[in-house]
Design a protein around this motif. Structure first.
Motif, mmCIF file in Angstrom:
data_model
loop_
_atom_site.group_PDB
_atom_site.id
_atom_site.type_symbol
_atom_site.label_atom_id
_atom_site.label_comp_id
_atom_site.label_asym_id
_atom_site.label_seq_id
_atom_site.Cartn_x
_atom_site.Cartn_y
_atom_site.Cartn_z
ATOM 1 N N THR A 60 1.872 -0.664 -7.065
ATOM 2 C CA THR A 60 1.354 -0.310 -5.750
ATOM 3 C C THR A 60 0.098 0.542 -5.870
ATOM 4 O O THR A 60 -0.912 0.289 -5.198
ATOM 5 C CB THR A 60 2.425 0.454 -4.947
ATOM 6 O OG1 THR A 60 3.566 -0.396 -4.758
ATOM 7 C CG2 THR A 60 1.907 0.896 -3.589
ATOM 8 N N MET A 61 0.136 1.529 -6.728
ATOM 9 C CA MET A 61 -0.976 2.467 -6.850
ATOM 10 C C MET A 61 -2.176 1.876 -7.579
ATOM 11 O O MET A 61 -3.277 2.430 -7.513
ATOM 12 C CB MET A 61 -0.506 3.740 -7.561
ATOM 13 C CG MET A 61 0.576 4.505 -6.815
ATOM 14 S SD MET A 61 0.100 4.941 -5.120
ATOM 15 C CE MET A 61 -1.124 6.221 -5.426
ATOM 16 N N ILE A 66 0.842 -1.204 0.000
ATOM 17 C CA ILE A 66 0.000 0.000 0.000
ATOM 18 C C ILE A 66 0.870 1.244 0.000
ATOM 19 O O ILE A 66 0.364 2.348 -0.172
ATOM 20 C CB ILE A 66 -0.981 0.020 1.185
ATOM 21 C CG1 ILE A 66 -0.244 0.101 2.522
ATOM 22 C CG2 ILE A 66 -1.897 -1.192 1.154
ATOM 23 C CD1 ILE A 66 -1.165 0.394 3.702
ATOM 24 N N ARG A 73 -3.621 4.447 -0.992
ATOM 25 C CA ARG A 73 -2.323 4.090 -1.579
ATOM 26 C C ARG A 73 -1.375 5.271 -1.469
ATOM 27 O O ARG A 73 -1.797 6.428 -1.455
ATOM 28 C CB ARG A 73 -2.480 3.743 -3.067
ATOM 29 C CG ARG A 73 -3.454 2.608 -3.326
ATOM 30 C CD ARG A 73 -2.756 1.284 -3.285
ATOM 31 N NE ARG A 73 -3.627 0.233 -2.769
ATOM 32 C CZ ARG A 73 -3.243 -1.004 -2.580
ATOM 33 N NH1 ARG A 73 -1.993 -1.351 -2.867
ATOM 34 N NH2 ARG A 73 -4.059 -1.902 -2.090
#
Length: 340
Positions: free
Chosen positions: A279-280, A263, A286
């Motif tokens: 990740t995003m 995250i 996030r």
């Protein structure tokens, strides 16, 4: 002898002041200790970090994330420690080749080694990445994993950075060390995800960052199980590449070794772009961060084009999507722990 009035007054004032200090100083120190990010200047960047952590750790909040899912990943070179003028692992490899040369007379007739050992920078440059890879491979193979770890530790104990004249493992970024500790205090599990060699980083990463070996993901070579003449087992490092943990390899390594999408991710170059994207792309809250090297006085100033740590595509996406960009010169009041 009876003390004069002036002496008595001075003594009384001294006692009162000392008592005052005993009350005030511990309180001041407590305030300083309560700041988890003392090397970060106040501003939008610091606030973006603390606000994100508050959101995902507040029970009952809309963005609350259970502790088991609070995964934070960090690139190493240029994100957690310095990477100029060359990657530190490359500096280790070149120093090791020099030390190994007396035991390899055959290198005198091999062009890649001959050019390097004779100091012929032009000839070495003409060989490009392939020539450097040959040197690095020689320094990282043909020994057991235990022998390699010892060679890294010995090098760190003696080698010094050419500009700062300090051991390489002192050139870790103090603000990032604080950030790692802050995240762990708030229930995050922190990982290194780097293009550097995994066995190189595992020697010193826990002491430098508080990240244990099992939470270090990096590029790796093939190792071979063997028994010596006495029947003792060991792992032999070979010259064959197993996995490159850079660029698109980073999300692959995260999925393979962690099994959860982070995250929070921090990088500094285009080699971290895919990790930040990955990740995003997940659901919920996030965070993507980029360390931008803007401080030529305290560290280095560079981004694009750059032979080391080029930041171009990731920079454009960060600006377009509002990722957090850390301006080293503006957002950090100190870079290294040894600064006053």
């Amino acid at each position: 002898m009876v003390a004069s009035l002036a002496t008595v007054v001075r003594s009384a004032v001294f006692v009162v002041l000392m008592g005052f200090c005993c009350v005030i100083l511990p309180y001041s120190n407590a305030l300083a200790q309560n700041d988890p990010l003392p090397s970060w200047n106040s501003g939008a960047v610091r606030t973006s970090i603390t606000d994100f952590v508050a959101r995902v750790t507040t029970p009952g909040g809309a963005d609350f994330v259970p502790p088991a899912e609070r995964i934070a990943v960090f690139d190493n070179d240029g994100t957690l420690w310095c990477e100029q003028p060359i990657y530190f692992q490359a500096a280790f490899a070149l120093d090791r080749v020099k030390a190994m040369a007396p035991h390899h007379p055959e290198w005198k007739s091999q062009q890649q080694f001959k050019a390097f050992l004779s100091g012929d920078k032009k000839a070495l440059a003409e060989q490009g990445e392939k020539g450097l890879l040959t040197l690095v491979t020689a320094a990282h193979s043909g020994m057991t994993t235990d022998e390699f770890a010892k060679s890294v530790a010995d090098w760190l104990a003696t080698a010094q950075h050419p500009r700062f004249n300090r051991p390489y493992n002192e050139l870790v970024y103090q603000p990032m060390v604080e950030l790692l500790a802050y995240l762990r205090t708030n229930g995050f599990k922190t990982f290194i995800v780097s293009g550097g060699g995994v066995e190189f980083m595992r020697v010193w990463a826990e002491k430098a960052y508080g990240i244990p070996p099992e939470q270090v993901i990096g590029s790796s070579g093939v190792t071979k199980y063997q028994l010596d003449t006495a029947g003792r087992p060991s792992l032999l490092k070979t010259a064959k590449v197993q996995f490159i943990d850079d660029g698109p390899g980073k999300p692959v390594g995260i999925n393979m070794m962690i099994g959860r999408r982070p995250i929070l991710a921090f990088g500094n170059s285009d080699g971290d772009h895919q990790m930040l994207q990955w990740t995003m792309a997940g659901s919920g809250a996030r965070f993507a961060g980029i360390v931008h090297h803007t401080d030529a006085a305290r560290e280095y100033a560079y981004d694009h084009p750059s032979k080391v740590g080029q930041l171009d595509k990731a920079w454009e996406e960060a600006k377009a999507k509002g990722w957090t960009v850390v301006d080293m010169k503006q957002d950090w009041n100190r870079v290294f722990a040894f600064e006053p």
